[in-house]
Structures are given as C-alpha cells and as structure tokens.
Scaffold this active site. Structure first.
Site, short mmCIF file in Angstrom:
data_model
loop_
_atom_site.label_atom_id
_atom_site.label_comp_id
_atom_site.label_asym_id
_atom_site.label_seq_id
_atom_site.Cartn_x
_atom_site.Cartn_y
_atom_site.Cartn_z
N HIS A 113 9.47 15.70 -2.32
CA HIS A 113 9.36 14.55 -3.22
C HIS A 113 8.94 13.27 -2.53
CE1 HIS A 113 12.46 16.90 -5.84
NE2 HIS A 113 11.23 17.31 -6.04
N CYS A 117 0.02 -5.57 -4.29
CA CYS A 117 -0.60 -5.04 -3.07
C CYS A 117 -1.36 -6.16 -2.37
CB CYS A 117 -1.55 -3.90 -3.42
SG CYS A 117 -2.57 -3.31 -2.06
N CYS A 168 -5.44 -5.26 -2.57
CA CYS A 168 -6.26 -5.27 -3.80
C CYS A 168 -5.56 -5.91 -4.99
CB CYS A 168 -6.67 -3.84 -4.16
SG CYS A 168 -5.33 -2.84 -4.86
#
Length: 271
Positions: free
Chosen positions: A115, A174, A177
């Site tokens: 996971h 982020c 970006c």
C-alpha cells in the site's frame, strides 16, 4: 473445516526450514505503539477514500490537518522485535500491508510495501514524488502552534489522528507545478499498482514448487489486497499459517491458526 487453533508449536515446526512468503498487517506494529485497525481494542474508523480526497480542497484540508499531527507520532515509532525477527527470516518475499516503514527500518530484504509508504508524497498533477519530512516542515511553518493546540487528539493506525477542527488548516500545493499533494499510499477506492501485485503472486506461486509456506502475521485479512494471496496459496495446496489476535477472514483456509502476539511468535521462529 476450521483449522487447528492454538497449534503454536505445530505451526513453528511446519514453518521452520521451509521457504517462506510472509504477509504482515497492522497487528505487527502494535508493539511499536501504532494502533491496529481491527484488533480487540481497536477503535471504530472511517478512513478517507480516494474519491473523497480528490473531491476538493475541504477534504484535502481535513486529511492533511489530521495527518500532520499523526506523522509526528508515527514518525517516531521504532521497529519492534517482530519487525527485526521478520528481517532475520530470510523469506523469499515479505509483503506488508503497513505504510509505517518499520520493515524498511528493520532492514528487511525482498520487501513489497503493498500500500505504499506514508513517508513519501506524490503530486497528483506532475506525479513528482518527495520526502514527507520536508512537507512536514512546510506544514508546521504554515500552521504555527497547530500541533501543540491538538496534542491530545487520539492517534489512528493510518498515520493520522481523530480530529474535527480542521477548517483553518493551511495546505501547501506542489512546489513544482502547483498541483494537489497526496501521500504516496493506496487509499480505499484505489487499486494497488499491478506490478506490485504481480510480484507478490509470483512469489506465492513459487512456494508450491519449493515446498514452501505462507505466513500471515498481524492481519485480519478483511480487505482483498491481502486475502487474495492466502486464497492463491490455499488453492495451490501451499500450507498457510495465520498468527493474529482475533479472527481473520482467511481462518478457514489456514493449516494452523495461532492466537498469539506477533513479536513473540516471530522471534521464536527466527531464533
């Protein structure tokens, strides 16, 4: 037909000197102070789904506020005797459903973190990955005093806490970006990456030719991501041993079902 229950010595005898694949769950990390999901004393939980996380800024704010507080506690957890024993077993493969990174810190070779790892962050826009510790510093700078004000919030096994007061929490975008940041883990509603699943299946299937066994430690096998490997092993005639406090969804498929602590049993097995 139900498996033999409580066959502690018999299970150790079956597993010793055989090739192994080990599947671990949250019950392995309870001795490190991280609560499990479905053990006898586990609190009720309603984990955020992927669909909820991507639904908008409010859900992301709620997730990161809780995770910011939980990270400081999970990040300080240390591998326990069970993790260290698994690292010594020399298993063909260790498959962990845990995202806490404790197998890695114990030096476990041949590991698949099914996971993902809570210590990594991915941008949903540019897919750039980054270190969670760096994001934690940004969150602390943007939300001064937040951790101290909510120090009593109960920790949960997902690496977050129980908390409703999240409306004012500031979440950064982020840095590259401006996209949405997400922990690089598989949420409910997401699929485990196909290449991870394929590697795990291959290791489980190889046990048949090598007279090996599948050992499950600390997982209730409630979700299919882990149960499917137990089903594959049992269908091939590979012995399955489940060590867990409390019943599991795979009990009827087990050769032995041991109600014991993971650290104790694994330490005895690893010698």
């Amino acid at each position: 037909m139900a498996p033999p229950s409580g066959g502690y010595v018999e299970a150790l005898t079956l597993l010793r000197d055989r090739p192994l694949v080990v599947l671990t769950g949250a019950g392995l990390s309870t001795d490190s102070g991280i609560p499990d999901y479905r053990g006898p004393s586990a609190p009720a939980r309603t984990p955020m789904t992927y669909q909820e996380f991507v639904s908008g800024p409010a859900a992301q704010q709620r997730y990161w506020a809780r995770s910011h507080l939980g990270w400081g506690r999970m990040g300080g957890a240390e591998p326990n005797d069970g993790h260290r024993a698994v690292a010594r077993l020399g298993a063909d493969l260790v498959i962990t459903q845990n995202v806490d990174g404790l197998h890695e810190r114990a030096g476990t070779p041949r590991l698949v973190a099914l996971h993902g790892r809570i210590a990594e962050v991915v941008c949903l826009g540019c897919r750039e990955t980054s270190d969670r510790a760096a994001l934690q510093e940004r969150l602390a700078e943007l939300n001064p005093g937040y951790a101290e004000r909510h120090a009593a919030a109960p920790v949960r096994p997902d690496g977050d806490v129980e908390l409703e007061d999240t409306a004012e929490f500031v979440v950064p975008d982020c840095a590259g970006c401006g996209g949405v940041l997400k922990p690089d883990v598989v949420f409910f509603g997401e699929n485990v990456p196909a290449e991870r699943v394929a590697r795990c299946y291959a290791a489980v299937e190889a046990l048949t030719e090598r007279d090996g066994a599948l050992l499950v430690a600390g997982s209730s096998l409630t979700v299919m991501s882990g149960l499917r490997f137990v089903r594959r092993a049992a269908r091939a005639g590979t012995p399955v041993v489940i060590v867990n406090r409390g019943s599991t969804r795979g009990d009827e498929l087990a050769s032995y079902r041991v109600h014991a602590g993971c650290s104790e049993f694994l330490t005895a097995l690893a010698g």
